[in-house]
Each structure stands twice: as C-alpha cells, then as structure tokens.
Write a protein that holds these residues in place. Sequence first.
Motif, short mmCIF file in Angstrom:
data_model
loop_
_atom_site.label_atom_id
_atom_site.label_comp_id
_atom_site.label_asym_id
_atom_site.label_seq_id
_atom_site.Cartn_x
_atom_site.Cartn_y
_atom_site.Cartn_z
N VAL A 39 0.57 -11.99 -2.14
CA VAL A 39 -0.71 -11.96 -1.43
C VAL A 39 -1.77 -12.64 -2.28
O VAL A 39 -1.58 -12.90 -3.46
CB VAL A 39 -1.15 -10.52 -1.07
CG1 VAL A 39 -0.23 -9.91 -0.05
CG2 VAL A 39 -1.23 -9.65 -2.31
N ARG A 77 -5.16 -8.39 3.79
CA ARG A 77 -3.82 -8.00 4.25
C ARG A 77 -3.07 -9.17 4.88
O ARG A 77 -1.85 -9.12 5.02
CB ARG A 77 -3.92 -6.84 5.24
CG ARG A 77 -4.51 -5.58 4.61
CD ARG A 77 -4.85 -4.57 5.65
NE ARG A 77 -5.90 -5.12 6.52
CZ ARG A 77 -6.57 -4.44 7.42
NH1 ARG A 77 -6.28 -3.17 7.63
NH2 ARG A 77 -7.50 -4.99 8.15
N LEU A 78 -3.79 -10.22 5.25
CA LEU A 78 -3.16 -11.36 5.91
C LEU A 78 -3.01 -12.58 5.00
O LEU A 78 -2.34 -13.55 5.37
CB LEU A 78 -3.98 -11.76 7.14
CG LEU A 78 -4.17 -10.69 8.21
CD1 LEU A 78 -5.10 -11.18 9.31
CD2 LEU A 78 -2.83 -10.26 8.78
N THR A 105 -2.69 -9.41 -6.50
CA THR A 105 -2.35 -8.21 -5.74
C THR A 105 -3.36 -7.15 -6.17
O THR A 105 -3.32 -6.69 -7.31
CB THR A 105 -0.91 -7.74 -6.06
OG1 THR A 105 -0.01 -8.80 -5.74
CG2 THR A 105 -0.56 -6.51 -5.25
N GLY A 154 -9.45 -3.49 3.95
CA GLY A 154 -9.49 -4.23 5.21
C GLY A 154 -10.41 -5.44 5.16
O GLY A 154 -10.83 -5.87 4.09
N GLU A 205 0.82 -1.21 0.00
CA GLU A 205 0.00 0.00 0.00
C GLU A 205 0.86 1.26 0.00
O GLU A 205 0.58 2.21 -0.73
CB GLU A 205 -0.92 0.01 1.22
CG GLU A 205 -2.03 -1.01 1.15
CD GLU A 205 -2.87 -1.00 2.41
OE1 GLU A 205 -3.81 -0.18 2.47
OE2 GLU A 205 -2.57 -1.78 3.32
N ASP A 239 -9.63 -11.07 5.48
CA ASP A 239 -8.76 -9.90 5.56
C ASP A 239 -7.64 -10.09 4.54
O ASP A 239 -6.72 -10.88 4.76
CB ASP A 239 -8.18 -9.75 6.97
CG ASP A 239 -7.44 -8.45 7.16
OD1 ASP A 239 -7.01 -7.84 6.15
OD2 ASP A 239 -7.27 -8.02 8.31
N LEU A 263 -6.76 -4.54 -0.75
CA LEU A 263 -5.84 -4.53 0.39
C LEU A 263 -6.11 -3.36 1.33
O LEU A 263 -6.05 -3.49 2.55
CB LEU A 263 -4.39 -4.48 -0.08
CG LEU A 263 -3.81 -5.79 -0.59
CD1 LEU A 263 -2.49 -5.54 -1.29
CD2 LEU A 263 -3.64 -6.77 0.55
N SER A 264 -6.43 -2.21 0.77
CA SER A 264 -6.66 -1.04 1.61
C SER A 264 -8.05 -1.02 2.24
O SER A 264 -8.31 -0.24 3.14
CB SER A 264 -6.44 0.24 0.79
OG SER A 264 -7.40 0.34 -0.24
N ALA A 303 -6.27 -14.94 7.88
CA ALA A 303 -6.92 -14.14 6.85
C ALA A 303 -8.41 -14.48 6.76
O ALA A 303 -9.23 -13.62 6.48
CB ALA A 303 -6.25 -14.36 5.49
#
Length: 155
Positions: free
Chosen positions: A24, A65-66, A91, A99, A3, A63, A96-97, A48
């Motif tokens: 990711v 991000r995980l 990706t 949440g 990010e 999630d 990702l932003s 995640a």
Amino acid sequence: ALEARAARSAFAGDLVLEHLHSPVGVVRIDPQACTGCGACADGCPTGALSSRRQEEGVAIAFDPRLCTACGQCLPLCPEKAAGAIDVARVTDLKLLSSGARVLFQDQEARCERCGAPVATRSMLKRIAALLGEGYRPQLMERLCPDCRGLPLARS
C-alpha cells in the motif's frame, strides 16, 4: 487484511513501515503547490485519489485503503516539480484505519455569464505567476472558456 492482522498483534494501530515492497502507499499533496486541477485523481486507477466539486469549490481526497503506490498520479501532475504531490510506499495502520480524507480544498471562481466553474483560486494565482504582466484578471477570472469569446452584455 492489514488492519485485521494488526488488531491481533502487539502493534495494534501504531505500525508504520516504509518499505520498497509495501503493498500500500500514501499520497501526500502540498496544498501550497497544488492547483486543484484533478489530473492526479483522473489518472488514479484504483480510485484512491478522487476529485469532487463542492458547493463553491474543489476537493481532492485520498483513501489509503485503495492506494497501491503505483505512482500513476505523479507524471500527470503539472505542479509535480513544485512538490505538489508525492507517493511513498508506506504501510501506516493508523492512516489505513482512518479512511478517506481531504488533502486539498480550494474555492472556485465562477463565470459571471453562465455560472460555470472557471478555475480554482490556486490555479488562477499560478496562471498569474506564469503570465506575469500578460495576465488579465478581468478576462481569466470573470468568464469560463466557453464564454470568453462572446462579447459581454451591456447593462
């Protein structure tokens, strides 16, 4: 890190790359095929995927991000053949932003005797489809596994 890097680039938030070596991943759950058993969340090594009980139901959240796109959730899903879950090495900076978000949510039947959860409505429908005429809603939907062997109290 992804990010922060994107914020300094011309792609800021719109970058979506599906690539075999993406660090990711993105988990997708089809709410029409999922029964909410939570096996995918139980087997997720990064957290995640998470399963949680809510007031009258179950929710499975993701999630991004995980997620490392390890795929350990896939073989645990009893409804994978029906397309309930998929993992892609993607990706997606916007995702990702954003949440964590709920991918599946369903109400849960409760035991008439003790109040314990019986199963999600989706799971009961799936069991009924598998058992056909052998499905007994009066038994399966009214009592939890612990209370099924006990005689019903007469009123």
